[in-house]
Design a protein around this motif. Structure first.
Motif, PDB file in Angstrom:
ATOM      1  N   SER A 153      41.823  41.977  39.459  1.00 49.40           N
ATOM      2  CA  SER A 153      42.420  43.316  39.569  1.00 49.40           C
ATOM      3  C   SER A 153      43.930  43.246  39.398  1.00 49.40           C
ATOM      4  CB  SER A 153      42.057  43.943  40.924  1.00 49.40           C
ATOM      5  OG  SER A 153      40.670  44.168  41.017  1.00 49.40           O
ATOM      6  N   VAL A 159      42.843  51.073  38.267  1.00 51.47           N
ATOM      7  CA  VAL A 159      42.355  49.749  38.631  1.00 51.47           C
ATOM      8  C   VAL A 159      41.634  49.788  39.974  1.00 51.47           C
ATOM      9  CG1 VAL A 159      42.953  47.325  38.967  1.00 51.47           C
ATOM     10  CG2 VAL A 159      44.288  48.738  37.376  1.00 51.47           C
ATOM     11  N   TYR A 172      38.804  47.378  42.677  1.00 49.76           N
ATOM     12  CA  TYR A 172      38.218  46.080  43.006  1.00 49.76           C
ATOM     13  C   TYR A 172      36.882  46.288  43.695  1.00 49.76           C
ATOM     14  CZ  TYR A 172      37.087  42.131  46.055  1.00 49.76           C
ATOM     15  OH  TYR A 172      36.424  41.147  46.732  1.00 49.76           O
ATOM     16  N   ARG A 177      37.495  48.031  36.498  1.00 52.08           N
ATOM     17  CA  ARG A 177      37.044  47.341  37.706  1.00 52.08           C
ATOM     18  C   ARG A 177      37.267  45.836  37.602  1.00 52.08           C
ATOM     19  NH1 ARG A 177      31.968  43.831  38.420  1.00 52.08           N
ATOM     20  NH2 ARG A 177      32.196  43.271  40.616  1.00 52.08           N
TER      21      ARG A 177
END
Length: 384
Positions: free
Chosen positions: A145, A160, A162, A138
């Motif tokens: 990110s 990944v 955000y 995160r």
């Protein structure tokens, strides 16, 4: 859902000695408990805090940690020792493991590794490629990110995510008159640009900005993340003869929000290479209407829009002091603009409120632990 949070080795939870990340996860853990989830929060022990207690539905487990050392190599070694203890302390049954420590993702492998939710709160420095076995990486800002993705092969980009940092306290209605105060809140460290702010304020004083005061809040001690005595003495010399008030460290939210509510402008001139990922202090200041003036780092750009709810200055300029002074001067001279930006700044209270961000975390956690029929009735206790 059974959630474990592993905090770092150097600051306790609750954040009685400060720490933006500690403050965030302290509030998030309690919000998860309100949502009906079992939460265990593992953190550093601290005098006056019991080794284990339950507060607002969260089980806090505290293990020996360390004071922040001056050597980065020693810091990583101490963090490793702490992380080993923290991993051993984890409950036998857990669905999601949140951690911002460097070593915990290395130590958690196999099925447990897939449950790890790595909270990246600083600019990554090559370690992300070693975290490819975890559940989610995160980033706390779009810039972070993207930095994570750059360290991973494309086939791992799906890891990944955000989720922005919240405004980590409840907003109170205060009857406080806003003053001609320029405020800084943060660690007194070169990477935060406090020296740049003081030099810019001296230029402003030469322009005879009568009535404006600079208040500086934050720790200077190295063990609290500051730049140490030498840097603090440098700052004292830079402020000589100016209308500067040194508040020192403030760890009480009730006290801190008073400074935010009084301030007209909040300045956070973080420098290139600071590692800042998504600073919390500017959001906190905006929540009480202080207009943020920040450097052009990418970590601010998801929540501060230039001349809409704050202002940027060019920190890469050879004359960044002059650039900052110019932006501050223009804002101090335009009361209507200051009021307009302040009115927009407080909207962070809606988009970045604790319940809103907690739900976004839950959506992320579902990538690790998909919804199941019995999730509405989580078990009443967690085995430690």
């Amino acid at each position: 859902m059974r959630i474990a949070i592993i905090q770092g080795a150097f600051l306790p939870v609750p954040p009685v000695r400060g720490g933006a990340v500690e403050k965030i996860w302290y509030r998030m853990g309690q919000e998860f408990a309100v949502m009906g989830h079992d939460v265990v929060h593992i953190g550093r022990s601290h005098p006056g805090l019991p080794e284990q207690e339950v507060v607002n539905g969260v089980t806090y487990v505290r293990i020996p940690g360390y004071e922040t050392p001056s050597s980065l190599l020693k810091l990583k070694f101490l963090d490793l020792l702490y992380s080993i203890r923290a991993v051993k302390t984890l409950p036998d049954e857990v669905d999601v493991i949140v951690t911002n420590t460097f070593w915990a993702p290395f130590l958690l492998r196999g099925k447990r590794g897939k449950k790890v939710y790595v909270d990246v709160q600083r600019v990554p420095k090559g370690q992300m490629k070693f975290y490819r076995h975890v559940g989610v990486l995160r980033g706390c800002s779009p810039a972070i990110s993207e930095g994570i993705r750059q360290e991973l092969a494309p086939e791992f980009h799906h890891l990944v995510s955000y989720v922005p940092n919240p405004v980590p306290f409840d907003i109170k209605n205060l009857s406080i008159n806003r003053e001609k105060t320029l405020l800084f809140v943060g660690r007194l460290h070169p990477e935060k640009g406090v020296h740049v702010l003081l030099k810019a304020f001296r230029l402003l004083e030469k322009e005879q900005f009568s009535g404006w005061k600079l208040k500086i809040v934050g720790p200077s001690a190295f063990e609290d993340g500051g730049g140490g005595d030498a840097y603090y003495q440098e700052l004292q010399q830079l402020s000589a003869g100016m209308n500067v008030e040194w508040i020192g460290p403030v760890f009480s939210d009730d006290t801190l929000i008073t400074y935010y509510a009084e301030a007209g402008i909040f300045c956070y001139p973080a420098q290139e290479g600071s590692g800042d990922a998504a600073p919390v202090a500017p959001r906190e200041a905006m929540a009480y209407g202080a207009v943020p003036v920040v450097s052009g780092l990418g970590c601010f750009q998801d929540f501060i829009q230039d001349d809409e709810n704050g202002l940027y200055y060019d920190h890469t300029s050879p004359d960044q002091v002059g650039q900052l002074a110019q932006v501050l001067s223009a804002l101090m001279n335009d009361e209507n603009r200051l009021k307009r930006l302040s009115k927009q700044a407080v909207r962070v209270n809606t988009e970045y409120a604790i319940p809103v961000i907690a739900q976004r975390f839950m959506d992320d956690f579902r990538k690790i632990y998909p919804a199941r029929k019995n999730d509405k009735n989580p078990s009443a206790s967690v085995s430690i």
